[in-house]
Write a protein that holds these residues in place. Structure first.
Motif, PDB file in Angstrom:
ATOM      1  N   TYR A  30    -107.876  11.761 -15.874  1.00 18.01           N
ATOM      2  CA  TYR A  30    -106.996  12.864 -14.515  1.00 18.01           C
ATOM      3  C   TYR A  30    -107.790  12.383 -13.522  1.00 18.01           C
ATOM      4  CZ  TYR A  30    -105.155  15.448 -18.688  1.00 18.01           C
ATOM      5  OH  TYR A  30    -104.245  15.371 -20.310  1.00 18.01           O
ATOM      6  N   ASN A  32    -106.637  11.566 -10.466  1.00 17.53           N
ATOM      7  CA  ASN A  32    -106.368  11.672  -9.254  1.00 17.53           C
ATOM      8  C   ASN A  32    -106.153  12.803  -9.325  1.00 17.53           C
ATOM      9  OD1 ASN A  32    -104.862   9.555  -8.380  1.00 17.53           O
ATOM     10  ND2 ASN A  32    -103.384   9.651  -9.848  1.00 17.53           N
ATOM     11  N   GLU A  33    -106.289  14.135 -10.379  1.00 13.50           N
ATOM     12  CA  GLU A  33    -106.907  15.487 -10.265  1.00 13.50           C
ATOM     13  C   GLU A  33    -108.614  15.701 -10.015  1.00 13.50           C
ATOM     14  OE1 GLU A  33    -105.731  17.835 -13.376  1.00 13.50           O
ATOM     15  OE2 GLU A  33    -103.487  16.384 -13.251  1.00 13.50           O
ATOM     16  N   ALA A  34    -109.312  15.025  -9.779  1.00  8.25           N
ATOM     17  CA  ALA A  34    -110.804  15.116  -9.672  1.00  8.25           C
ATOM     18  C   ALA A  34    -111.218  15.479  -8.039  1.00  8.25           C
ATOM     19  CB  ALA A  34    -111.509  13.571  -9.763  1.00  8.25           C
ATOM     20  N   ILE A  35    -112.146  16.339  -7.969  1.00  6.09           N
ATOM     21  CA  ILE A  35    -112.270  16.725  -6.433  1.00  6.09           C
ATOM     22  C   ILE A  35    -113.614  16.184  -6.254  1.00  6.09           C
ATOM     23  CG2 ILE A  35    -112.968  18.659  -5.478  1.00  6.09           C
ATOM     24  CD1 ILE A  35    -111.926  20.821  -7.309  1.00  6.09           C
ATOM     25  N   LYS A  68    -108.007  11.932  -3.920  1.00  7.51           N
ATOM     26  CA  LYS A  68    -106.191  12.790  -3.105  1.00  7.51           C
ATOM     27  C   LYS A  68    -107.218  14.472  -3.137  1.00  7.51           C
ATOM     28  CE  LYS A  68    -103.453   9.589  -5.367  1.00  7.51           C
ATOM     29  NZ  LYS A  68    -103.751   8.711  -4.737  1.00  7.51           N
ATOM     30  N   ASN A  69    -108.675  14.864  -3.423  1.00 13.08           N
ATOM     31  CA  ASN A  69    -108.636  15.809  -3.433  1.00 13.08           C
ATOM     32  C   ASN A  69    -110.153  15.735  -2.901  1.00 13.08           C
ATOM     33  OD1 ASN A  69    -106.678  17.973  -4.429  1.00 13.08           O
ATOM     34  ND2 ASN A  69    -107.031  16.233  -6.702  1.00 13.08           N
TER      35      ASN A  69
END
Length: 89
Positions: A30, A32-35, A68-69
């Protein structure tokens, strides 16, 4: 997953944050969901503020290399003081 990409604590340049972002995006299911969180206070350096230009460079490196984040805790500073506008990053 929040990844604390604290380059100052590790004695790294702001561009290193991009390496961290690239690794997170490519290795995690995941990614792309990592901050990717960057450092704005150098706790080992007497709690001094990290230079605003270094914070901007670290954020830009994270974005450039696929994050992304991205984020940071202002720690008593303002976006204006940091000269940050996320539209520019």
């Amino acid at each position: 997953m929040a990844i604390m990409a604290y380059n100052v604590l590790g004695g790294k340049r702001p561009s290193w944050v991009g390496d961290v972002a690239r690794g997170a995006v490519s290795r995690e299911a995941y990614g792309n969901e990592a901050i990717i969180k960057v450092q704005v206070v150098d706790w080992e350096g007497g709690n001094r503020n990290v230079d605003a230009s270094d914070v901007r460079d670290a954020l830009a490196a994270a974005k450039r290399d696929g994050a992304k984040n991205i984020g940071f805790f202002l720690s008593g500073r303002s976006m204006k003081e940091m000269e940050l506008d996320f539209r520019d990053i």
